[in-house]
Design a protein around this motif. Structure first.
Motif, PDB file in Angstrom:
ATOM      1  N   GLU A   1       8.651   3.719   8.515  1.00 48.11           N
ATOM      2  CA  GLU A   1       7.814   2.982   9.457  1.00 48.11           C
ATOM      3  C   GLU A   1       8.406   1.612   9.778  1.00 48.11           C
ATOM      4  O   GLU A   1       7.690   0.706  10.205  1.00 48.11           O
TER       5      GLU A   1
ATOM      6  N   ASN B   1       6.403   2.865   2.332  1.00 43.54           N
ATOM      7  CA  ASN B   1       5.218   3.503   1.756  1.00 43.54           C
ATOM      8  C   ASN B   1       5.692   4.592   0.795  1.00 43.54           C
ATOM      9  O   ASN B   1       6.887   4.715   0.525  1.00 43.54           O
TER      10      ASN B   1
ATOM     11  N   ARG C   1       0.850  -1.190   0.000  1.00 41.49           N
ATOM     12  CA  ARG C   1       0.000   0.000   0.000  1.00 41.49           C
ATOM     13  C   ARG C   1       0.885   1.239   0.000  1.00 41.49           C
ATOM     14  O   ARG C   1       1.689   1.448   0.911  1.00 41.49           O
TER      15      ARG C   1
ATOM     16  N   PRO D   1      -0.780   3.575   3.219  1.00 40.72           N
ATOM     17  CA  PRO D   1      -1.425   2.594   4.103  1.00 40.72           C
ATOM     18  C   PRO D   1      -2.371   3.245   5.114  1.00 40.72           C
ATOM     19  O   PRO D   1      -2.023   4.254   5.744  1.00 40.72           O
ATOM     20  N   PRO D   2      -3.577   2.692   5.261  1.00 43.99           N
ATOM     21  CA  PRO D   2      -4.555   3.280   6.193  1.00 43.99           C
ATOM     22  C   PRO D   2      -4.120   3.164   7.651  1.00 43.99           C
ATOM     23  O   PRO D   2      -4.579   3.948   8.489  1.00 43.99           O
ATOM     24  N   ASN D   3      -3.257   2.212   7.948  1.00 46.24           N
ATOM     25  CA  ASN D   3      -2.805   2.030   9.334  1.00 46.24           C
ATOM     26  C   ASN D   3      -1.450   2.675   9.576  1.00 46.24           C
ATOM     27  O   ASN D   3      -0.721   2.307  10.500  1.00 46.24           O
ATOM     28  N   SER D   4      -1.098   3.654   8.749  1.00 46.46           N
ATOM     29  CA  SER D   4       0.193   4.324   8.859  1.00 46.46           C
ATOM     30  C   SER D   4       0.344   5.024  10.212  1.00 46.46           C
ATOM     31  O   SER D   4      -0.623   5.536  10.786  1.00 46.46           O
ATOM     32  N   THR D   5       1.567   5.060  10.707  1.00 43.09           N
ATOM     33  CA  THR D   5       1.872   5.822  11.919  1.00 43.09           C
ATOM     34  C   THR D   5       2.145   7.285  11.595  1.00 43.09           C
ATOM     35  O   THR D   5       2.407   8.084  12.501  1.00 43.09           O
ATOM     36  N   ASP D   6       2.126   7.622  10.298  1.00 45.29           N
ATOM     37  CA  ASP D   6       2.362   8.995   9.823  1.00 45.29           C
ATOM     38  C   ASP D   6       3.751   9.507  10.158  1.00 45.29           C
ATOM     39  O   ASP D   6       3.977  10.720  10.239  1.00 45.29           O
TER      40      ASP D   6
END
Length: 278
Positions: free
Chosen positions: A225, A230, A105, A108-113
């Protein structure tokens, strides 16, 4: 499954092809490799880019500081739909939307940013070709990161100007074009030597400090991450790819040691896993 002839990628030609060297095409090339999507490359000389873009009805996405259009690459054409995308960030969004189940991804939707709050020390610098903000676009946090990373590396791009691998047949004309764009008097004006070069390399290393620190947040690395890349990693990787090709070997080897080697590890991982030359 994507067909090998479904996507045409437009990249800047050079004596190094099928090796890409420019940062923004390299970002997009990493995207395609990261997603595992087959494509074919059409190589375009720098002098022909404006005509090729116009021929595909792909408007310029950037302008020079005098307001004129800056026609550059990459472009991606979806041969099934005829759609043409002419910006590396827009290409990433398009590929993620069209091929969500391919590869990893990008956003990614679950990224820690991690890194999304990065600010370039050169964020307020004025460049001959102002950077693209992609403000208001999808995945805007990554667009902001892209702009700040571009600002940091663009501020030191003059270090490699004289080492860009132009095609021999058009090199003289391309150099003249670059001199005109930079509002300089000669190609030699775009060269940095001796003490001035050493000082600029020191400044470059310092300017990369805050970006390098972000790659140490997750100790496992080599990505922002940790073990999973990403799109933010690919943004930095596009610039590293260019430096690896255009920096004098001794300078590149020195660069690889900066900040504990975080950029060397990132570059090596991306090149091994995702950089597709075709």
């Amino acid at each position: 499954m994507a067909k090998s002839n479904s996507l045409t990628f437009y990249d800047i030609s050079s004596p190094l092809q099928p090796r890409s060297y420019a940062p923004n095409p390299s970002k997009a090339r990493l995207v395609l490799g990261f997603k595992g999507i087959p494509f074919k490359t059409t190589w375009v000389d720098i002098l022909d880019i404006s005509d090729v873009r116009k021929g595909l009805n792909c408007p310029a996405t950037r302008k020079f500081n005098d307001g004129s259009d800056f026609y550059t690459l990459p472009m991606l054409k979806d041969n099934a739909s005829g759609k043409v995308i002419g910006d590396s960030f827009d290409i990433a969004n398009y590929i993620e939307d069209m091929y969500p189940d391919f590869g990893g991804r990008l956003f990614p939707p679950n990224s820690t940013d991690t890194g999304m709050d990065y600010e370039s020390p050169h964020k307020d610098a004025e460049f001959v070709a102002p950077l693209t903000s992609n403000e208001g676009s999808k995945n805007e946090a990554y667009a902001r990161f892209n702009m700040h990373v571009d600002a940091t590396f663009t501020a030191y791009a003059i270090l490699v100007a004289h080492y860009l691998p132009f095609n021999p047949d058009t090199a003289e004309s391309v150099r003249a074009l670059f001199v005109k764009r930079a509002h300089q008097g000669s190609w030699e004006d775009l060269s940095v030597k001796d003490d001035a070069r050493e000082q600029l390399m020191v400044a470059f290393k310092s300017a990369l400090t805050s970006l390098a620190q972000l790659f140490g947040v997750h100790e496992t690395g080599p990505y922002l991450e940790g073990s999973q890349a990403n799109y933010a990693d690919l943004i930095v990787g596009g610039w590293l790819s260019m430096l690896s090709i255009t920096m004098p070997e001794d300078e590149w080897n020195d660069f690889r040691t900066w900040h504990g080697g975080v950029f060397a590890r990132l570059h090596d991982a991306l090149q091994e896993d995702f950089f597709v030359c075709t």
